[in-house]
Design an enzyme around this catalytic site. Structure first.
Site, PDB file in Angstrom:
ATOM      1  N   HIS A 169     -11.822  -8.282   6.647  1.00  0.00           N
ATOM      2  CA  HIS A 169     -11.980  -7.441   7.841  1.00  0.00           C
ATOM      3  C   HIS A 169     -10.767  -6.521   8.031  1.00  0.00           C
ATOM      4  CE1 HIS A 169     -15.372 -10.029   9.060  1.00  0.00           C
ATOM      5  NE2 HIS A 169     -14.597 -11.031   8.691  1.00  0.00           N
ATOM      6  N   SER A 290       0.529  19.497   1.230  1.00  0.00           N
ATOM      7  CA  SER A 290      -0.106  20.190   2.343  1.00  0.00           C
ATOM      8  C   SER A 290       0.330  21.648   2.341  1.00  0.00           C
ATOM      9  CB  SER A 290       0.305  19.528   3.664  1.00  0.00           C
ATOM     10  OG  SER A 290       0.014  20.360   4.767  1.00  0.00           O
ATOM     11  N   LYS A 296       4.290  16.192   3.030  1.00  0.00           N
ATOM     12  CA  LYS A 296       3.089  15.406   2.723  1.00  0.00           C
ATOM     13  C   LYS A 296       2.912  15.125   1.232  1.00  0.00           C
ATOM     14  CE  LYS A 296       0.195  14.297   5.090  1.00  0.00           C
ATOM     15  NZ  LYS A 296      -0.927  15.105   5.590  1.00  0.00           N
ATOM     16  N   GLU A 303      -9.227  10.281  -2.800  1.00  0.00           N
ATOM     17  CA  GLU A 303     -10.238  10.755  -1.855  1.00  0.00           C
ATOM     18  C   GLU A 303     -11.402  11.418  -2.584  1.00  0.00           C
ATOM     19  OE1 GLU A 303      -6.991  11.492   1.741  1.00  0.00           O
ATOM     20  OE2 GLU A 303      -7.865  13.206   0.691  1.00  0.00           O
TER      21      GLU A 303
END
Length: 475
Positions: A169, A290, A296, A303
């Site tokens: 979880h 970024s 970043k 992804e």
């Protein structure tokens, strides 16, 4: 008031496989929709292979003499060279790869080339080509899957003994080895590979010789054809054979499952690579920046792996809905099977390569992983401690729950609760409870097959190494 669209005359160079009973040529809009060359042209080699075998089968059945069959086979091989060298030019009447190959063959051999299609339909031709292509696609996919498994096992072996929180979880649960976690994803890929192997064997039956739907009346030896093309048998029903795309559904399903498993791995790695976790550091070559924020380091590789699973799974839905609406035997809707199938294969190939690169280059942050271990994760081991003292597990679970609650009230870890207070909760507690506060010692107890102890993980490594080695031989 509507006007009838004027259609241009058919070029003399236009070659069609049909049309004798038609007084008009297809509307240009239909021609564009009907043209499958952007997708099925990649079947050119499979189409040539099947056509060569069929020419030989026609000779064996007495419909071509030896010289004619030899000329067709050699001419088809010449066409392969033209395809490889990029010399094949499409013409307006070319509907698909079969039309192109036949047109080019007729240009070389004249009327003889038109005899190759004797008793054969594009219905059994295309499904044969797809099965030939799929055999190669499965082999290549298995090779890529095996490389990811091998890379995962290398990382797991190099980091054997590194501890980390295990999660259910997405909440801290029990202490596990990093290697155990990584191999859990490798075992998912092993099951994927087994499914692909099973599909390759099950789908390896020859449809050629089924004709349009009724079979072949010209004495073609289908068993010989099957052996000639490397199939283990022949389809037993011609109507089923030409309309069957279950093997395409199965292949895309297998691709979908691989992509889903890669997506889950990517999701874990995305979380673990955040500053909040810092368990994993992705290599710069698999990260991006970024356009606004200079600091970043985005996990775009992961992804994209996660996102492409949606593309592949949508292809599975697409092919299933296409088949759902078709009556028996061949229907033109089935033309879209190639679009779904090829894209699934191509996208999966990409993400397998990227996944392998990510796993090869990522850095395991051992200190961060082990610093994340907390005493609340000892709760299950403390319950087992009481079980070993003779306390029924349900009671032990209840007692440890009280210890956890008491520790939370005081804002301390369970190891900081004094022994006297532990004994008030359960008299079975003794001074040896201190030995259960060692994370590594607790992990070593899980030495059951499949467990997180080093001995168990080493056995998992052995199994995966053996499997990957065998898989390499099949790919």
């Amino acid at each position: 008031m509507s006007q009838q669209t004027q259609q241009p005359a058919i070029p003399k160079s236009c070659y069609q496989l049909w049309g004798g009973r038609f007084s008009q040529k297809p509307h240009q809009a239909l021609q564009a929709l009907n043209n499958s060359l952007p997708y099925d042209s990649r079947l050119y080699a499979d189409d040539l292979d099947a056509s060569k075998a069929y020419a030989e089968a026609l000779h064996r059945a007495g419909h071509l003499d030896a010289a004619e069959a030899d000329k067709l086979v050699k001419s088809l091989e010449l066409l392969r060279f033209d395809w490889v060298e990029g010399g094949v030019k499409f013409q307006p009447g070319d509907e698909d790869v079969h039309t192109v190959n036949e047109r080019l063959l007729v240009e070389i051999t004249g009327e003889l080339g038109q005899r190759l299609h004797t008793g054969r339909s594009r219905n059994d031709q295309v499904v044969t080509d797809m099965k030939l292509w799929m055999r190669k696609a499965i082999r290549e996919t298995l090779g890529r899957v095996s490389r990811v498994i091998e890379t995962a096992t290398r990382q797991a072996e190099e980091n054997l003994g590194v501890l980390m929180p295990g999660y259910t979880h997405l909440q801290r649960a029990q202490t596990v080895q990093f290697s155990h976690w990584l191999l859990s994803h490798a075992f998912a890929l092993r099951e994927d590979a087994k499914r692909l192997i099973e599909l390759r064997e099950r789908a390896n039956v020859l449809p050629l010789g089924s004709g349009a739907l009724a079979g072949n009346p010209l004495g073609i030896d289908r068993l010989w054809l099957a052996e000639r093309l490397g199939f283990s048998g022949v389809t037993p029903n011609s109507m089923h054979a030409v309309g069957d795309r279950d093997f395409v559904v199965d292949f895309i399903y297998c691709c979908s499952l691989v992509s889903l498993h890669l997506s889950r791995l990517a999701e874990d790695l995305i979380i673990y690579s955040t500053k909040e976790f810092n368990f994993i550091r992705l290599d710069d070559s698999f990260s991006s920046g970024s356009s606004l924020m200079p600091q970043k380091r985005n996990p775009d590789s992961l992804e994209l792996i996660r996102g492409i699973s949606g593309v592949i799974t949508s292809n599975l839905t697409g092919i299933m809905m296409t088949i759902k609406g078709t009556p028996s035997t061949y229907n033109k809707d089935l033309q879209f099977d190639k679009e779904y199938c090829f894209q699934s294969f191509d996208k999966l190939s990409q993400v397998l390569e990227v996944t392998d690169g990510v796993l090869q280059t990522m850095q395991v942050q051992r200190d961060a992983m082990e610093s994340a271990l907390s005493t609340d994760m000892l709760a299950t081991d403390w319950a087992y401690y009481l079980v070993k003292k003779g306390i029924p597990f349900r009671q032990a679970h209840h007692f440890i729950g009280k210890v956890v609650s008491l520790a939370e009230e005081r804002g301390v870890g369970i190891t900081e609760v004094p022994l006297g207070e532990l004994q008030v909760i359960c008299p079975a507690f003794g001074s040896d409870i201190a030995s259960v506060a060692d994370y590594a010692n607790n992990v070593s107890q899980y030495d059951v097959i499949g467990g997180t102890a080093s001995a168990s993980v080493v056995e998992q490594l052995r199994l995966l190494k053996k499997f990957a080695k065998e898989l390499r031989k099949q790919s």
